[in-house]
Design a protein around this motif. Structure first.
Motif, mmCIF file in Angstrom:
data_model
loop_
_atom_site.group_PDB
_atom_site.id
_atom_site.type_symbol
_atom_site.label_atom_id
_atom_site.label_comp_id
_atom_site.label_asym_id
_atom_site.label_seq_id
_atom_site.Cartn_x
_atom_site.Cartn_y
_atom_site.Cartn_z
ATOM 1 N N ASP A 90 -32.349 -11.654 2.109
ATOM 2 C CA ASP A 90 -30.971 -11.358 1.802
ATOM 3 C C ASP A 90 -31.346 -11.186 0.041
ATOM 4 O O ASP A 90 -31.553 -12.318 -0.611
ATOM 5 C CB ASP A 90 -30.328 -12.587 2.032
ATOM 6 N N LEU A 91 -31.160 -10.084 -0.523
ATOM 7 C CA LEU A 91 -31.433 -9.800 -1.932
ATOM 8 C C LEU A 91 -30.124 -10.130 -2.634
ATOM 9 O O LEU A 91 -29.955 -9.645 -3.710
ATOM 10 C CB LEU A 91 -31.867 -8.665 -2.038
ATOM 11 N N ARG A 92 -28.905 -10.098 -1.980
ATOM 12 C CA ARG A 92 -27.706 -10.327 -2.683
ATOM 13 C C ARG A 92 -27.496 -11.215 -3.633
ATOM 14 O O ARG A 92 -27.169 -11.040 -4.909
ATOM 15 C CB ARG A 92 -26.428 -10.514 -1.731
ATOM 16 N N GLY A 93 -28.452 -12.396 -3.683
ATOM 17 C CA GLY A 93 -28.304 -13.534 -4.516
ATOM 18 C C GLY A 93 -29.316 -13.399 -5.732
ATOM 19 O O GLY A 93 -29.165 -14.014 -6.680
ATOM 20 N N HIS A 94 -30.107 -12.203 -5.676
ATOM 21 C CA HIS A 94 -30.920 -11.970 -6.533
ATOM 22 C C HIS A 94 -30.396 -10.593 -7.341
ATOM 23 O O HIS A 94 -30.571 -9.548 -6.749
ATOM 24 C CB HIS A 94 -32.338 -11.883 -6.045
ATOM 25 N N ARG A 95 -30.528 -10.621 -8.473
ATOM 26 C CA ARG A 95 -30.181 -9.227 -9.096
ATOM 27 C C ARG A 95 -31.449 -8.971 -9.923
ATOM 28 O O ARG A 95 -31.942 -9.237 -11.081
ATOM 29 C CB ARG A 95 -29.202 -9.422 -10.499
#
Length: 146
Positions: A90-95
């Motif tokens: 889940d890469l949504r929390g990492h910009r």
């Protein structure tokens, strides 16, 4: 030729042996319906289940046309791919931006690894001359003219 004539054997669709019981047929079909990638695949699993748990003569016809001892390794792989199709990270929390990577540090690590000394055993293996093959050494004329 109708659509029903072109459908595969339901035992093949569900990757089950022809002596499978009704419970395993339903479980496999539900698993296939749940993990199917398209509405067409879902409909195929549903059709296969209904063919096998419906009228006994229909099931018998399919059982007679299924080759005995058929293996379904490809079906197992397809099920694995369908089940794990989504990206688990889940890469949504990492910009992630170019600034998030320390390129000079990565280059230093690579250079350091390339300049690390070889272990003694590896160095000895590289420096040892290759054992001579029995017989005379081949020359170009031997290869070209026999």
């Amino acid at each position: 030729m109708s659509t029903a004539d072109r459908r595969p054997n339901p035992f093949h669709v569900l990757a089950l042996p022809s002596d499978a019981d009704e419970q395993s047929i339903v479980e496999r079909a539900e698993d296939g319906i749940r993990t199917a990638g398209s509405e067409q695949e879902r409909a195929l699993y549903d059709w296969a289940m209904r063919e096998l748990i419906g009228h006994p003569r229909t099931r018998q016809r399919h059982a007679l046309t299924e080759p005995p001892g058929t293996g379904y390794r490809d079906r197992a792989w397809d099920a694995f791919v369908r089940r794990h199709r989504a990206n688990p990270a889940d890469l949504r929390g990492h910009r992630l931006t170019p600034d998030a990577f320390d390129l000079p540090s990565a280059v230093r690590r690579v250079v350091r690894e390339l300049h690390r000394p070889l272990p003694d055993a590896a160095r000895a293996a590289l420096e040892r001359p290759a054992p001579d093959a029995p017989g005379s050494e081949l020359e170009a004329r031997d290869v070209l003219f026999g």
